[in-house]
Design an enzyme around this catalytic site. Structure first.
Site, PDB file in Angstrom:
ATOM      1  N   ASP A 187      35.549  45.522  36.986  1.00  0.00           N
ATOM      2  CA  ASP A 187      36.644  46.073  36.291  1.00  0.00           C
ATOM      3  C   ASP A 187      35.744  47.195  35.223  1.00  0.00           C
ATOM      4  O   ASP A 187      34.998  48.108  35.890  1.00  0.00           O
ATOM      5  CB  ASP A 187      37.042  45.002  35.359  1.00  0.00           C
ATOM      6  CG  ASP A 187      38.323  45.441  34.502  1.00  0.00           C
ATOM      7  OD1 ASP A 187      38.712  46.653  34.643  1.00  0.00           O
ATOM      8  OD2 ASP A 187      38.867  44.755  33.634  1.00  0.00           O
TER       9      ASP A 187
ATOM     10  N   ARG B 117      38.313  56.573  32.749  1.00  0.00           N
ATOM     11  CA  ARG B 117      37.724  55.826  31.593  1.00  0.00           C
ATOM     12  C   ARG B 117      36.329  56.002  31.100  1.00  0.00           C
ATOM     13  O   ARG B 117      35.593  55.035  31.018  1.00  0.00           O
ATOM     14  CB  ARG B 117      38.103  54.392  31.848  1.00  0.00           C
ATOM     15  CG  ARG B 117      39.364  53.911  32.172  1.00  0.00           C
ATOM     16  CD  ARG B 117      39.739  52.662  32.236  1.00  0.00           C
ATOM     17  NE  ARG B 117      41.274  52.318  32.674  1.00  0.00           N
ATOM     18  CZ  ARG B 117      41.818  51.025  32.828  1.00  0.00           C
ATOM     19  NH1 ARG B 117      40.776  50.095  32.200  1.00  0.00           N
ATOM     20  NH2 ARG B 117      42.905  50.897  33.200  1.00  0.00           N
TER      21      ARG B 117
ATOM     22  N   ASP C  23      33.963  42.664  33.105  1.00  0.00           N
ATOM     23  CA  ASP C  23      33.198  43.708  32.378  1.00  0.00           C
ATOM     24  C   ASP C  23      31.719  43.625  32.250  1.00  0.00           C
ATOM     25  O   ASP C  23      31.326  42.427  32.114  1.00  0.00           O
ATOM     26  CB  ASP C  23      33.829  43.637  30.918  1.00  0.00           C
ATOM     27  CG  ASP C  23      35.318  43.977  31.036  1.00  0.00           C
ATOM     28  OD1 ASP C  23      35.915  44.682  31.975  1.00  0.00           O
ATOM     29  OD2 ASP C  23      35.825  43.522  30.055  1.00  0.00           O
TER      30      ASP C  23
END
Length: 516
Positions: free
Chosen positions: A190, A243, A161
């Site tokens: 990610d 997302r 992340d």
């Protein structure tokens, strides 16, 4: 997915010893670059002030950032850490102390509070190194770039992340950041902005999220529903698979964001999540709102959004797109004051203001750009205004004539060399809406001015940009719009013009360079 390559202690004595060991310079308290104050949900629950009122520390390495945290009297002593330069694995080590809990493979903001990390001067880049917020509160992260953080391959950092928050996090404001990857999970990346395990009262504002499989999530599973009260406003999501964000439970306010090239899905409200989705602009994208990849329904309230060339899938057992004519299926109450920009001006507004090194420009709520506080600079230095290109042609010899050219990508039918041929009828375009073009010479050449000339048919498309020293990668200046751009004289074999935001596919007809 279309992924363009991104060119790219407690005692006073112990405190002094820790600081001296890593070369951190302390100054008297001064105003944070975030003086205008947190917005959205980060303004609730007592507000988010970061390190306001504390010492200001300058850091040029990750080790110095950790040392600044460990050098405080307590884990809650306010501190403003001004960061300049490139932070990476090579200059980030674990530092120990009673007021910190750091790690060598990430910037670790763990079990602490009252901290501001802000990029200053020529910019702060966290290269392949993520920022991790855990069991912490009252944190501000502002004016920084975090890029190419991996969870697999080498080097790995922060679970992949760019910015990740987990475990009892409260009141975080992330503002004017640039979060970038160079691919999806199969390439080792990610999420760009992930919130998990009881993270609440967070705002992500005026930031760019680009070139990633996953923009970010709220909640790690559909049984982990302790997160919520998140605001996303005036952000650019570009070339993201899905997302933007994924919401598992909780409440989110999503307004005045610009979404371009969402390749699989966008805002994914599921597992009882409630999203208020206002005055956003969605362009060239698919399934930008709904419940996807699950039968656990989520909810949304929509108003004022623009859907420009958006396609929608047919409903299925685990897919419930909100379109093609999105309507509300819940109501969401927002506890703070805010003003909505009209969706029609969002592309130009966000392109000009979102991301690091933009001078902290914001909207006044009526589609007009304003500056709430000075551009952050190193302690004791003079603020440098964001340059505005001029239309007056420069005098002198165009050094690009007879030089070479390369770039990050080129659209079909265009050429890098077209920017050097003296003709406004030929041009270079990147393969996406962003990319870079460079002029290069066989020996070091002194340059202090460039002139970016668009074709007449694409005038005004170029939004935000950076001019780089192509030899070192250093940012010479940044701003928005085409025209004549000046910067301190530099001697280099290569000068790069990097387009970081655009309202359409740019067409650069000429990239002129001048000594003065």
């Amino acid at each position: 997915m279309r992924r363009p390559v991104v060119v790219r202690f407690s005692a006073i004595a112990a405190t002094a010893a820790c600081v001296a060991a890593v070369g951190v310079a302390l100054s008297m308290p001064e105003a944070s670059a975030a003086a205008a104050g947190a917005t959205g949900y980060a303004s609730q629950n007592g507000g988010t002030t970061g390190g306001a009122g504390g010492q200001t520390v300058k850091a040029t390495t990750g080790t110095q950032i950790h040392a600044a945290l460990c050098g405080r009297a307590t884990s809650s002593t306010p501190i403003i850490i001004q960061v300049e330069g490139t932070i990476n694995h090579g200059n980030t080590t674990k530092v120990s102390g009673s007021s910190c809990n750091t790690a060598a493979d990430r910037i670790e903001l763990k079990q602490i509070s009252n901290v501001t990390i802000v990029g200053v001067g020529s910019g702060a880049v966290f290269d392949q190194l993520g920022i991790h917020v855990r069991e912490s509160s009252n944190i501000i992260i502002q004016n920084v770039t975090v890029r190419n953080v991996k969870k697999s391959g080498s080097p790995i950092s922060n679970g992949g992340d760019a910015i990740g928050m987990e475990t009892d996090v409260r009141n975080v404001w992330v503002d004017h950041t640039s979060l970038e990857a160079s691919g999806g999970e199969s390439e080792g990346y990610d999420g760009l902005f992930d919130l998990k395990d009881n993270t609440q009262y967070v705002t992500l504002s005026y930031s760019t999220l680009r070139n990633s499989g996953r923009g970010g999530l709220v909640g790690s599973s559909e049984t982990e529903l302790s997160n919520g009260f998140i605001t996303y406003d005036h952000n650019l999501y570009e070339n993201i698979d899905s997302r933007t964000p994924l919401l598992r439970g909780g409440t989110a306010h999503i307004y005045n964001n610009y979404y371009v090239s969402l390749n699989e899905s966008g805002i994914n409200s599921r597992a009882g999540a409630h999203a208020k989705v206002d005055n956003n602009y969605f362009k060239d994208s698919k399934d930008v709102l709904g419940t996807f990849y699950t039968s656990a329904a989520g909810y949304w309230q929509v108003s004022g959004n623009t859907f420009d060339n958006v396609t929608w899938s047919a409903p299925g057992s685990e897919n419930n797109p909100a379109g093609p004519d999105p309507t509300s299926n819940t109501t969401v109450s927002i506890p703070y004051a805010y003003t909505l920009d009209n969706a029609s001006c969002v592309p130009a507004l966000v392109t000009r203001t979102a991301g690091a090194n933009k001078g902290l420009l914001v909207s006044d709520g009526s589609c007009t750009v304003t500056s709430p506080s000075p551009t952050p600079t190193s302690t004791g230095s003079t603020p440098t205004p964001t340059p505005t290109p001029t239309a007056t042609p420069p005098s002198g010899t165009n050094l690009s004539l007879g030089a070479g050219a390369d770039g990050s990508s080129k659209a079909s039918g265009t050429s890098y060399g077209n920017v050097l041929d003296g003709s406004l009828s030929t041009y270079w375009s990147p393969s996406a809406s962003t990319g870079s073009i460079s002029v290069k010479w066989g020996s070091a050449t002194t340059v202090s001015k460039v002139n970016i000339r668009e074709t007449s048919g694409a005038a005004g498309r170029i939004g935000s940009w950076r001019v780089l020293n192509g030899d070192t990668g250093a940012v010479l200046t940044s701003g928005s719009g085409a025209g004549v751009i000046t910067f301190p004289s530099v001697s280099a074999k290569k000068i790069t013009f990097e387009i970081t935001g655009a309202t359409g596919t740019p067409q650069v007809a000429e990239f002129e360079t001048y000594a003065g």
